[in-house]
Design a protein around this motif. Structure first.
Motif, PDB file in Angstrom:
ATOM      1  N   ILE A 181       0.843  -1.208   0.000  1.00  0.00           N
ATOM      2  CA  ILE A 181       0.000   0.000   0.000  1.00  0.00           C
ATOM      3  C   ILE A 181       0.872   1.249   0.000  1.00  0.00           C
ATOM      4  N   ARG A 182       1.945   1.250   0.817  1.00  0.00           N
ATOM      5  CA  ARG A 182       2.849   2.402   0.827  1.00  0.00           C
ATOM      6  C   ARG A 182       3.494   2.599  -0.532  1.00  0.00           C
ATOM      7  N   TRP A 183       3.867   1.501  -1.171  1.00  0.00           N
ATOM      8  CA  TRP A 183       4.498   1.561  -2.488  1.00  0.00           C
ATOM      9  C   TRP A 183       3.536   2.148  -3.519  1.00  0.00           C
ATOM     10  N   VAL A 184       2.275   1.714  -3.478  1.00  0.00           N
ATOM     11  CA  VAL A 184       1.263   2.232  -4.407  1.00  0.00           C
ATOM     12  C   VAL A 184       1.002   3.710  -4.126  1.00  0.00           C
ATOM     13  N   ARG A 185       0.924   4.072  -2.854  1.00  0.00           N
ATOM     14  CA  ARG A 185       0.710   5.482  -2.496  1.00  0.00           C
ATOM     15  C   ARG A 185       1.850   6.351  -3.033  1.00  0.00           C
ATOM     16  N   GLY A 186       3.079   5.825  -2.958  1.00  0.00           N
ATOM     17  CA  GLY A 186       4.228   6.557  -3.500  1.00  0.00           C
ATOM     18  C   GLY A 186       4.091   6.768  -5.001  1.00  0.00           C
ATOM     19  N   ALA A 187       3.607   5.738  -5.699  1.00  0.00           N
ATOM     20  CA  ALA A 187       3.414   5.859  -7.148  1.00  0.00           C
ATOM     21  C   ALA A 187       2.342   6.898  -7.459  1.00  0.00           C
ATOM     22  N   PHE A 188       1.241   6.890  -6.681  1.00  0.00           N
ATOM     23  CA  PHE A 188       0.172   7.870  -6.905  1.00  0.00           C
ATOM     24  C   PHE A 188       0.644   9.289  -6.596  1.00  0.00           C
ATOM     25  N   ASN A 189       1.382   9.450  -5.507  1.00  0.00           N
ATOM     26  CA  ASN A 189       1.886  10.780  -5.149  1.00  0.00           C
ATOM     27  C   ASN A 189       2.868  11.295  -6.198  1.00  0.00           C
ATOM     28  N   TYR A 190       3.674  10.403  -6.739  1.00  0.00           N
ATOM     29  CA  TYR A 190       4.603  10.793  -7.797  1.00  0.00           C
ATOM     30  C   TYR A 190       3.832  11.289  -9.018  1.00  0.00           C
ATOM     31  N   CYS A 191       2.748  10.588  -9.369  1.00  0.00           N
ATOM     32  CA  CYS A 191       1.955  10.967 -10.536  1.00  0.00           C
ATOM     33  C   CYS A 191       1.215  12.284 -10.311  1.00  0.00           C
ATOM     34  N   LYS A 192       0.819  12.558  -9.078  1.00  0.00           N
ATOM     35  CA  LYS A 192       0.106  13.809  -8.784  1.00  0.00           C
ATOM     36  C   LYS A 192       0.964  15.026  -9.101  1.00  0.00           C
ATOM     37  N   LYS A 193       2.271  14.886  -8.961  1.00  0.00           N
ATOM     38  CA  LYS A 193       3.182  16.012  -9.179  1.00  0.00           C
ATOM     39  C   LYS A 193       3.497  16.244 -10.649  1.00  0.00           C
TER      40      LYS A 193
END
Length: 145
Positions: A91-103
């Motif tokens: 879940i943390r790994w997926v959240r990191g991917a989503f946060n990266y895409c938000k930027k």
């Protein structure tokens, strides 16, 4: 020293690459390899300064400055044997991917590109509704956003 010989060979290989971007990317990899080798070997006197001077003499710039320019990895490896920890790490790994895409300039495009990596990691880890019921709901909510 074996570390010095290996790093010099890598610096020579990077110096032969065409284009400054390729040389810089190659030098970034050398810096991380060198830091790991020094950490394993313990104190090696002035070896770091010596290798930095050698890299500059070959036209690679200062690898010390390149350490800060490395892009963070959102799709790294997950290492865990405990199923519950494995679920929360995914879940943390997926959240990191989503946060990266938000930027990014085009978050939707980035999310589409990350989808295959997320699915691949999901099957690799064995993340599903039965193995991780609590985290699976959060995963579904993240996907809806």
């Amino acid at each position: 020293m074996k570390i010095e010989i290996n790093i010099r060979a890598k610096i020579n290989r990077c110096a032969g690459l065409k284009g400054p971007k390729a040389r810089m990317n190659c030098a970034r990899g050398i810096k991380t390899d060198f830091d790991l080798a020094l950490q394993k070997a313990g104190g090696c006197g002035n070896l770091e300064d010596k290798m930095r001077r050698y890299a500059r003499s070959k036209g690679l710039g200062d690898p010390k400055d390149m350490r800060t320019a490395v892009r963070p990895k959102t799709h790294g490896k997950l290492h865990s044997k405990c199923p519950k920890v494995k679920c929360s790490k995914f879940i943390r790994w997926v959240r990191g991917a989503f946060n990266y895409c938000k930027k990014k300039d085009d978050p939707a495009k980035c999310a589409r590109r990350s989808e295959s990596a997320i699915e691949r990691k999901k099957s690799q880890v064995g993340f599903n509704e039965q193995s991780c019921p609590e985290e699976y709901e959060r995963f579904e909510e993240m996907g809806d956003k």
